[in-house]
Every structure is written in C-alpha cells, then in structure tokens.
Design a protein around this motif. Sequence first.
Motif: not given
Ligand code: KG4
Length: 333
Positions: A161-167, A136-138, A299-301, A177-181, A268-272
């Motif tokens: 990119v997480g912000e792009a998903f969420d916005k 969400g931040g990187h 372990y992604c988020t 957070p809108g990414g998973p939706l 790695a990271g939430g978007v993974s």
């Molecule tokens: O790594 P993370 O849990 O927290 C930060 O360090 O930012 O990442 C959170 C981000 C959010 O923007 C969330 O919408 C996104 O990860 N995210 C996803 C999915 N699951 C979480 N984005 C797209 N698809 C997903 N399934």
Amino acid sequence: MSIILAIESSCDDTSAAVMREGILISNCIANQSIHAAYGGVVPELASRAHQQNIIPVVDEALKQAKVSKNELTAIAVTQGPGLLGALLVGNSFAKSMASALEIPLIAVNHMEAHVLAHFIEEPYPKFPFLCLTVSGGHTQIVKVDDFNKMEVIGETRDDAVGEAFDKTAKMLGLPYPGGPLIDRYAKLGNPEAYSFPIADIPALDYSFSGIKTAVLYFLQREEKKNPNFVEDHLNDICASVQKNLIDSLLQKLVKASKQYKVREIAIAGGVSANSGLRGELERVKTKYKWNVHVPAFEYCTDNAAMIAKAAYYLNQAGVYASVYTSPDPSKRF
Ligand code: KG4
Ligand code: ZN
C-alpha cells in the motif's frame, strides 16, 4: 541486566538505538534525502549512504544513551526483509562489533519488529491482537499471539500500500516518498470527489497494483480535457485516492477481526503514520467494538528502537545468531 545496541539499515534510513532492560534510552535516525531526486529508493545509493552514516549514527546513539560500548551485552541487527546491499552494511557492521566485543549477535525480522514497536511505550496491546502492518514494501494482517509467536493471515499479492501511495504521488508530480504528501493534501480535499475501484481478492489478501493503473488512465482522460487538471484538483485527487486505499485496508481488517474473533487491533509500519487511516480507525472502533492501538509517529516509519525491542524479547528467549549469519532480503516470519 541487558543493554542492547540495535541497528536498522533495511531500506533508506540508517538508525541505531540503545535499550536497557527493555527501556529505550536512545534512538537516532539518519534519513537519506538523496533518493528524492530519483522518485524512489536507488539501492546502490542507499548502500553507500548507509556506509557513510552508520558510524556517526551508532556513535550518537551511544552518546545520547550515555553508554560505552564495553557496557553493551548484545548487538541486534535487522537481518531482513529489505534491500540486500543496505542490509549488508548493517549486518557486516553488527557482526564485526559483536565479534570485537565478544558479545552475542541478535538477528531481527524487520516486519516482526514493526509489530513489536507497540511494546516500546505503554499501553501495550493485549494478546492475541491483529496488526495491520503497512509499509513501503509490505501490506500484511498479522495475528500476534505472543512476542515471538505471530502469523501472517493476509497480505498483498502485488504492490504494497505504501508503494500505491508513492506511485500515485509520482504520477501527480510529487517527490519521493509521496505518502506523507498525499496525506497532507488529502486533508484539504474531498474524498468523495472521484471514485476508484477496490480489487476483489479472495480471503484476507490485498492487491494494490490496479489502483495505479486506474489513477493513470483517469489522469490521462482528465488531462485531455484540462491540461492543468492535476494542479487544479490536487487536494481532491489525493483525498479520493487515499480514501480508496484506506477503504481497501479496512475491508479486510474488518473481515479478519470477525473471522478470528479478535477485537484488539493495531497498526504498524510507515503508512500507519497516515492521518486518514488513523482517523478512520478512530471513527469505526466503536461500531466494531475494537480496542485500537496506534504507535507514536517516530515508531511507525523505520527505526532502530523497534529492532531493539524485538531483540529484547529474543534475548529473553535466548535466541542468538551466529557470526556467519547472512542478511536475508526476503526473510519471512
Ligand atoms: O515502514 P517504512 O518507513 O519503510 C518500509 O519498511 O517500507 O514505510 C515507508 C512507507 C513509504 O511508502 C511512505 O510513503 C509511507 O510509508 N508513508 C506514508 C505516510 N508516512 C510514510 N504513507 C501515507 N501517509 C503517511 N503519512
Ligand atoms: Zn519498515
């Protein structure tokens, strides 16, 4: 024998984990649902929720691990990057606990920990590997030469990119957070339905601020013709936006792999957690002769297990922090 208690409080999840000799024995997470009503993380509310959650989460992690606090050999904490107030809660708690127990404190970089999440469970990636860290931040492409030796070779110049998903999700009226939706609706839609531009940024860098403006203008235009456009075409919009974001991520990852001649690829990271990104990597890996590593969903988020693993390697290298260490909201590698 090392028994490390790790604490993660950089954003909106309070997490604690216990690791014995590099083996994870507990990992507890308290999510903060309070932010959904505001369409994004409210820093002050996050800090307060961390304060409420931290003792129960740490207690639960120790209980599940069947470890008493007197058996711990070190306390690890996320020093940054992250929200200052949120980091302060974890850092103050960890410093006090380490001082009271007279054991070392280990300060962990959150982004390095996302990369090292790949070493919680086997099979591990082989060095050197490229890790696309997307949260969400990187948004970073990291070249990883060893556990404590990594370098950012490409990153976003604006939004993550997480912000792009969420916005985008927010514009579509979806909660945070809108990414998973977006991921969920995209599975039901046609990714070719609408096309959006990909920013042309030099080297291995990214830009994700343009896509939200493109989506905004697109929605305004379409809603003039059909006020129910979003409702009628939600799946196709999500699939098309998700495709654009994944294509953009992969373009630079392919370029990095060629440039550095590295075919060991990790995300790695939430978007993974995104199923479209995972699917696309699976699809292209034979074409590029990649060996792809995708972490388990949990372990992604954000989680403290990855902080514990990063701390395990720092502990092995004898790298400790002083009790005067402060949180660092914009910590770099
Ligand atoms: O790594 P993370 O849990 O927290 C930060 O360090 O930012 O990442 C959170 C981000 C959010 O923007 C969330 O919408 C996104 O990860 N995210 C996803 C999915 N699951 C979480 N984005 C797209 N698809 C997903 N399934
Ligand atoms: Zn994170």
